[in-house]
Structures are given as C-alpha cells and as structure tokens.
Design an enzyme around this catalytic site. Structure first.
Site, PDB file in Angstrom:
ATOM      1  N   THR A  13     -39.755  30.462  70.334  1.00  0.00           N
ATOM      2  CA  THR A  13     -40.972  29.841  70.845  1.00  0.00           C
ATOM      3  C   THR A  13     -41.751  30.877  71.650  1.00  0.00           C
ATOM      4  OG1 THR A  13     -39.968  29.011  72.908  1.00  0.00           O
ATOM      5  CG2 THR A  13     -39.820  27.606  70.947  1.00  0.00           C
ATOM      6  N   GLY A  14     -43.063  30.689  71.688  1.00  0.00           N
ATOM      7  CA  GLY A  14     -43.893  31.667  72.384  1.00  0.00           C
ATOM      8  C   GLY A  14     -43.799  33.026  71.719  1.00  0.00           C
ATOM      9  N   THR A  16     -46.117  34.760  69.788  1.00  0.00           N
ATOM     10  CA  THR A  16     -47.336  35.406  69.291  1.00  0.00           C
ATOM     11  C   THR A  16     -47.656  36.721  69.976  1.00  0.00           C
ATOM     12  OG1 THR A  16     -48.713  34.131  70.832  1.00  0.00           O
ATOM     13  CG2 THR A  16     -48.383  33.205  68.615  1.00  0.00           C
ATOM     14  N   ILE A  19     -42.951  39.745  74.593  1.00  0.00           N
ATOM     15  CA  ILE A  19     -41.519  39.711  74.316  1.00  0.00           C
ATOM     16  C   ILE A  19     -41.204  38.862  73.089  1.00  0.00           C
ATOM     17  CG2 ILE A  19     -39.314  38.833  75.203  1.00  0.00           C
ATOM     18  CD1 ILE A  19     -40.290  39.732  78.011  1.00  0.00           C
ATOM     19  N   SER A 138     -35.882  35.577  84.117  1.00  0.00           N
ATOM     20  CA  SER A 138     -36.721  36.562  84.798  1.00  0.00           C
ATOM     21  C   SER A 138     -35.921  37.165  85.928  1.00  0.00           C
ATOM     22  CB  SER A 138     -37.978  35.882  85.365  1.00  0.00           C
ATOM     23  OG  SER A 138     -38.649  36.733  86.275  1.00  0.00           O
ATOM     24  N   TYR A 151     -43.329  29.914  89.695  1.00  0.00           N
ATOM     25  CA  TYR A 151     -42.760  30.567  88.516  1.00  0.00           C
ATOM     26  C   TYR A 151     -41.301  30.928  88.760  1.00  0.00           C
ATOM     27  CZ  TYR A 151     -41.904  34.187  84.998  1.00  0.00           C
ATOM     28  OH  TYR A 151     -41.366  34.943  83.985  1.00  0.00           O
TER      29      TYR A 151
END
Length: 250
Positions: A13-14, A16, A19, A138, A151
């Site tokens: 996922t993510g 495009t 990472i 992260s 975040y």
C-alpha cells in the site's frame, strides 16, 4: 537479481512514490506479482509503468474501509493467496503542541493506524499460511520529535501492533515485522519543507543527526523489505528493524 520472490504475490500500500515505490520495484524485479495502491490515478499509472513486470495499481485511500475491500477484491480476481503484505501507506505533518487540530489527528491516525489495522485484518482470508506481513514504522517510534508528536504516536502504535499480531497469527505461521526508516530522501519527507530554503535546512539538520552523515535512499529500505519478504528471514518475527544510518542507535 536472484528472483527470491518468484511465484509470490505481494501487496504494497502507498506504492506510488518513495519507499513504497522502491519496494514494489524491487519485489517485481525479484519475481513477485505486485499490487500497489495510491490515491491519485495519474501518479498510480506512472508508478505501475515504472514497476513493470505486470504490476497492478488499485486506486485507494487506505483510511477508507470500502477502498481496502476494493483492493483485495482486485487481488482475488487474479490470485488465490497473498504471500507478502506491506502496509506502507501513511504520512504526517508538522504541528507543535498547541497547534494540533482535530483534522491533523483524524487524518494521521486514520491512515497510519486505522488504515494499517484494517489493511491487515481484511487481508487475513487471502494471506497464505506462513506469509510475511511488513509494517512501515519510523525511527520516531522510540524518540521524541519536536512538532511531530501525532505522527510519532501513530508509528509507536504500529510497532506495538506487530508485537501483538505475531501472537494472534502464530497458529498460521504468519510473521509480522516492522521496518523503521530514519530520514529517507523521499518526496514525502522533502515535502514537509515549505520552500527551497526550508528544504536545505531540513536536509542539513536531518543529515547531521545521522552517524553516516547523509539521508537514506528508498532503495536501502527496499533491501530490508526484500529480506523480510523472503525465506531468508524465516525466523525473524515481531522485530523492529531500523534502516536509519544509526540515527537512534546512540
């Protein structure tokens, strides 16, 4: 390439940019059938073309359960099972305490935590026994960061999800691990700067905090993801593996 993922199905996922895109490119080059998601069709189409190898793009906002359903419907139309799932979609913005808005909270927790939870949960019927789940964490999971608390809190939550889910999934032999990047030179990171001068300051400040003295590259995170996706990491479970140049190791 060693074709370590030949005949495997991988969902990122993510995927495009940054990472996620680097991981998708590496997985596809290693033989995997790759599915990626993105919220914007133009960027999704560009990413799919750059990945090649028959990659499939599904337009989806991973904070929306209906979009997550659409992703796995698309996978199921082509494959019976998923071997590797990387829940990578996420993001955040700077907001110091006192300036945090409800919108900041809802958007960041919605994608980074809610999205991760339901991406993994809705994948369960398709995940092969012995599959590998990779969550994107992260370096903020274990350190404080000024004006980045929301975040950071989401990524700390993601790290604990892995610890708990490896127990929930032990009877199926499914491994759950976290990759926690430090500062990686991606459009998402550099996009936190409002202008060229802020970007220069951001680069310099982040590089100075890394013992290797530079920002990481998305490809370096992809190398770690490949390890976790492959049989080489068959006894690695519930771990948080840092790709941070030593940023949080001292």
């Amino acid at each position: 390439m060693t074709k370590r993922l030949i005949d495997k199905v991988a969902v990122i996922t993510g995927g495009t940019t940054g990472i996620g895109l680097a991981v998708a490119q590496r997985f596809a080059a290693e033989g995997a059938s790759v599915f990626i998601t993105g919220r914007r069709q133009a960027e999704l189409d560009t990413a799919v073309a750059s990945i090649g190898h028959g990659a499939v793009g599904v337009r989806a906002d991973m904070s929306l359960l209906a979009d997550i359903d659409r992703l796995f419907d698309a996978v199921q139309q082509k494959h019976a099972q998923i071997d590797v799932l990387m829940a990578n979609a996420g993001g955040g913005t700077f907001a110091p305490l006192g300036a945090i808005t409800e919108e900041d909270y809802e958007r960041t927790f919605g994608t980074n935590v809610k999205g991760t939870i339901f991406t993994v949960q809705k994948a369960l019927p398709l995940l092969k026994d012995g599959a590998s789940i990779i969550l994107t964490g992260s370096s903020t999971t274990i350190k404080g960061t000024a004006a980045f608390s929301i975040y950071s809190a989401t990524k700390a939550a993601v790290r604990n999800l892995a610890r708990s889910w490896m127990l929930d999934l032990k009877d199926r032999g499914i491994r759950v691990n976290v990759i926690s990047p430090g500062p990686i030179e991606t459009p998402g990171l550099l996009g936190l700067a409002a202008d060229a001068e802020q970007e220069r300051e951001l680069r310099a400040g982040l590089s100075a905090a890394v013992p290797l003295g530079r920002l990481g590259r998305p490809e370096e995170v992809a190398n770690m993801a490949l390890f976790l996706a492959s049989d080489e990491s068959s006894f690695v479970n519930g771990a948080e593996l840092f790709v941070d140049g030593g940023e949080v190791q001292f």
